[in-house]
Design a protein around this motif. Structure first.
Motif, mmCIF file in Angstrom:
data_model
loop_
_atom_site.group_PDB
_atom_site.id
_atom_site.type_symbol
_atom_site.label_atom_id
_atom_site.label_comp_id
_atom_site.label_asym_id
_atom_site.label_seq_id
_atom_site.Cartn_x
_atom_site.Cartn_y
_atom_site.Cartn_z
ATOM 1 N N GLY A 1 0.821 -1.208 0.000
ATOM 2 C CA GLY A 1 0.000 0.000 0.000
ATOM 3 C C GLY A 1 0.851 1.252 0.000
ATOM 4 O O GLY A 1 2.069 1.205 -0.180
ATOM 5 N N THR A 2 0.216 2.379 0.237
ATOM 6 C CA THR A 2 0.899 3.668 0.184
ATOM 7 C C THR A 2 1.345 4.115 1.573
ATOM 8 O O THR A 2 0.583 4.013 2.529
ATOM 9 C CB THR A 2 -0.036 4.738 -0.430
ATOM 10 N N GLU A 3 2.554 4.618 1.670
ATOM 11 C CA GLU A 3 3.112 5.004 2.957
ATOM 12 C C GLU A 3 2.278 6.096 3.619
ATOM 13 O O GLU A 3 1.953 7.114 3.015
ATOM 14 C CB GLU A 3 4.549 5.490 2.786
ATOM 15 N N GLY A 4 1.915 5.863 4.882
ATOM 16 C CA GLY A 4 1.166 6.839 5.649
ATOM 17 C C GLY A 4 -0.299 6.939 5.292
ATOM 18 O O GLY A 4 -1.006 7.810 5.793
ATOM 19 N N VAL A 5 -0.779 6.012 4.439
ATOM 20 C CA VAL A 5 -2.162 6.065 3.973
ATOM 21 C C VAL A 5 -2.826 4.717 4.199
ATOM 22 O O VAL A 5 -2.345 3.694 3.726
ATOM 23 C CB VAL A 5 -2.235 6.420 2.470
ATOM 24 N N GLU A 6 -3.927 4.702 4.927
ATOM 25 C CA GLU A 6 -4.666 3.464 5.145
ATOM 26 C C GLU A 6 -5.585 3.141 3.976
ATOM 27 O O GLU A 6 -5.890 1.992 3.705
ATOM 28 C CB GLU A 6 -5.493 3.562 6.435
ATOM 29 N N LEU A 7 -6.044 4.156 3.256
ATOM 30 C CA LEU A 7 -6.921 3.942 2.119
ATOM 31 C C LEU A 7 -6.409 4.769 0.946
ATOM 32 O O LEU A 7 -6.591 5.981 0.893
ATOM 33 C CB LEU A 7 -8.362 4.342 2.453
ATOM 34 N N ASP A 8 -5.748 4.104 0.014
ATOM 35 C CA ASP A 8 -5.205 4.778 -1.154
ATOM 36 C C ASP A 8 -6.320 4.912 -2.189
ATOM 37 O O ASP A 8 -6.796 3.914 -2.729
ATOM 38 C CB ASP A 8 -4.040 3.961 -1.712
ATOM 39 N N GLU A 9 -6.742 6.110 -2.472
ATOM 40 C CA GLU A 9 -7.850 6.311 -3.400
ATOM 41 C C GLU A 9 -7.536 5.775 -4.793
ATOM 42 O O GLU A 9 -8.438 5.377 -5.533
ATOM 43 C CB GLU A 9 -8.219 7.796 -3.466
ATOM 44 N N ALA A 10 -6.270 5.746 -5.169
ATOM 45 C CA ALA A 10 -5.907 5.266 -6.500
ATOM 46 C C ALA A 10 -5.945 3.746 -6.587
ATOM 47 O O ALA A 10 -6.192 3.186 -7.647
ATOM 48 C CB ALA A 10 -4.516 5.768 -6.873
ATOM 49 N N ASN A 11 -5.694 3.069 -5.481
ATOM 50 C CA ASN A 11 -5.664 1.602 -5.485
ATOM 51 C C ASN A 11 -5.930 1.097 -4.068
ATOM 52 O O ASN A 11 -5.049 0.569 -3.404
ATOM 53 C CB ASN A 11 -4.309 1.096 -5.996
ATOM 54 N N PRO A 12 -7.150 1.247 -3.569
ATOM 55 C CA PRO A 12 -7.440 0.954 -2.162
ATOM 56 C C PRO A 12 -7.319 -0.513 -1.790
ATOM 57 O O PRO A 12 -7.189 -0.835 -0.609
ATOM 58 C CB PRO A 12 -8.883 1.447 -1.997
ATOM 59 N N GLU A 13 -7.352 -1.397 -2.774
ATOM 60 C CA GLU A 13 -7.309 -2.828 -2.476
ATOM 61 C C GLU A 13 -5.994 -3.463 -2.909
ATOM 62 O O GLU A 13 -5.866 -4.685 -2.918
ATOM 63 C CB GLU A 13 -8.492 -3.530 -3.151
ATOM 64 N N ASN A 14 -5.008 -2.638 -3.258
ATOM 65 C CA ASN A 14 -3.702 -3.134 -3.696
ATOM 66 C C ASN A 14 -3.843 -4.141 -4.829
ATOM 67 O O ASN A 14 -3.193 -5.193 -4.849
ATOM 68 C CB ASN A 14 -2.921 -3.740 -2.524
ATOM 69 N N ARG A 15 -4.722 -3.810 -5.780
ATOM 70 C CA ARG A 15 -4.885 -4.681 -6.938
ATOM 71 C C ARG A 15 -3.674 -4.577 -7.865
ATOM 72 O O ARG A 15 -2.920 -3.600 -7.830
ATOM 73 C CB ARG A 15 -6.166 -4.327 -7.701
ATOM 74 N N PHE A 16 -3.528 -5.582 -8.710
ATOM 75 C CA PHE A 16 -2.357 -5.683 -9.575
ATOM 76 C C PHE A 16 -2.498 -4.781 -10.803
ATOM 77 O O PHE A 16 -2.556 -5.239 -11.937
ATOM 78 C CB PHE A 16 -2.168 -7.127 -10.027
ATOM 79 N N GLN A 17 -2.547 -3.472 -10.575
ATOM 80 C CA GLN A 17 -2.552 -2.523 -11.685
ATOM 81 C C GLN A 17 -1.186 -2.560 -12.380
ATOM 82 O O GLN A 17 -0.177 -2.926 -11.766
ATOM 83 C CB GLN A 17 -2.856 -1.119 -11.176
ATOM 84 N N GLN A 18 -1.161 -2.165 -13.640
ATOM 85 C CA GLN A 18 0.090 -2.236 -14.396
ATOM 86 C C GLN A 18 1.208 -1.442 -13.722
ATOM 87 O O GLN A 18 2.325 -1.939 -13.551
ATOM 88 C CB GLN A 18 -0.142 -1.702 -15.821
ATOM 89 N N ALA A 19 0.918 -0.203 -13.334
ATOM 90 C CA ALA A 19 1.940 0.619 -12.678
ATOM 91 C C ALA A 19 2.352 0.004 -11.342
ATOM 92 O O ALA A 19 3.523 0.064 -10.952
ATOM 93 C CB ALA A 19 1.429 2.039 -12.484
ATOM 94 N N TRP A 20 1.388 -0.577 -10.632
ATOM 95 C CA TRP A 20 1.658 -1.222 -9.347
ATOM 96 C C TRP A 20 2.596 -2.405 -9.535
ATOM 97 O O TRP A 20 3.557 -2.575 -8.780
ATOM 98 C CB TRP A 20 0.326 -1.648 -8.750
ATOM 99 N N LEU A 21 2.343 -3.225 -10.551
ATOM 100 C CA LEU A 21 3.212 -4.366 -10.834
ATOM 101 C C LEU A 21 4.638 -3.921 -11.112
ATOM 102 O O LEU A 21 5.604 -4.512 -10.609
ATOM 103 C CB LEU A 21 2.672 -5.153 -12.028
ATOM 104 N N GLU A 22 4.769 -2.871 -11.904
ATOM 105 C CA GLU A 22 6.104 -2.372 -12.236
ATOM 106 C C GLU A 22 6.819 -1.845 -11.002
ATOM 107 O O GLU A 22 8.023 -2.085 -10.818
ATOM 108 C CB GLU A 22 5.990 -1.282 -13.296
ATOM 109 N N GLN A 23 6.078 -1.145 -10.146
ATOM 110 C CA GLN A 23 6.717 -0.589 -8.959
ATOM 111 C C GLN A 23 7.112 -1.680 -7.978
ATOM 112 O O GLN A 23 8.203 -1.648 -7.401
ATOM 113 C CB GLN A 23 5.804 0.425 -8.284
ATOM 114 N N VAL A 24 6.244 -2.661 -7.771
ATOM 115 C CA VAL A 24 6.572 -3.764 -6.864
ATOM 116 C C VAL A 24 7.807 -4.511 -7.371
ATOM 117 O O VAL A 24 8.712 -4.838 -6.597
ATOM 118 C CB VAL A 24 5.372 -4.717 -6.714
#
Length: 231
Positions: A16-39
């Motif tokens: 998830g996002t640092e300091g944020v309990e609910l990330d409006e861009a990806n609140p469920e930590n789904r495997f979005q393309q940008a998320w996959l690349e960052q992980v």
């Protein structure tokens, strides 16, 4: 978006996002393309640090799996997207260091499978479920995903989880051999750090070589391109 914290004992990757309990861009930590690349990039940073890797998250979800909005809107790109998910699994499975997952909340579908890639799994005991909902959603498993579940869980539990979409709480997940232990929420990360400290001397290229040998058939399945006929 995901972030990495380096401590004396471990590299801690948070989905998830640092300091944020609910990330409006990806609140469920789904495997979005940008998320996959960052992980993937953060795992590379963790590997370079030569420390045990702890994977956890913030908020209600560990991960709710595939980016279904993207899947339904981009059917033609589905094979390539799933192949990128498989490559994330293969990377975690071959990290040259002990990998400990601290499941802080719901781990569903592809997110649950990510947890299975770890060498040691600790789950929160009071809240959150592990579930493979594909059967209930009328979705197939890819060859690589089926192999991952089949080889990382006891056969009876894999059969039940894949065919019934059962939701396992912490105690049930331990009993089913899905996770190694379940602890209270306030002890979750510290327990993962304890395991990291216990295994710190194992960090190195030999760890990756052993993992590749141990998991070679699974890695071959994950590296098999997803056919366009999957759906």
């Amino acid at each position: 978006m995901p972030y990495l914290k380096l401590t004396d004992d471990a590299a801690e990757l948070y989905l998830g996002t640092e300091g944020v309990e609910l990330d409006e861009a990806n609140p469920e930590n789904r495997f979005q393309q940008a998320w996959l690349e960052q992980v993937t990039g953060l795992i590379d940073e963790a590997i370079a640090a030569r420390k045990p890797l702890i994977v956890s998250a913030t908020g209600k979800f560990f991960s709710n799996g595939l980016d279904t909005d993207y899947v339904f809107a981009n059917a033609g790109a589905l094979p390539a997207y799933l192949d990128s998910v498989h490559q994330l699994y293969a990377k975690v499975l071959t990290v040259p260091a002990p990998v400990i997952v601290a499941v802080n909340g719901h781990a569903f579908g592809a997110g649950a499978m990510l947890a299975l890639c770890a060498d040691h799994r600790v789950m929160r005991s009071d809240r959150g479920f592990f579930s493979l909902p594909e059967a209930a959603l009328n979705m197939p498993f890819t060859r690589g995903m089926a192999a991952l579940v089949r080889t990382r869980m006891p056969d009876a539990s894999a059969t039940e989880a894949m065919l019934t979409s059962r939701r396992y709480g912490g105690a049930d997940a331990v009993a089913a051999g899905i996770v190694d232990e379940a602890v209270a929420a306030d002890a979750l990360l510290e327990r993962a750090r304890d395991v990291a400290r216990e295994r710190a001397s194992l960090v190195g290229d030999n760890q990756a070589a052993i993992k590749r040998g141990l998991r070679l058939p699974l890695l071959e399945d994950l590296n098999t391109p997803t056919p366009v006929t999957l759906l």
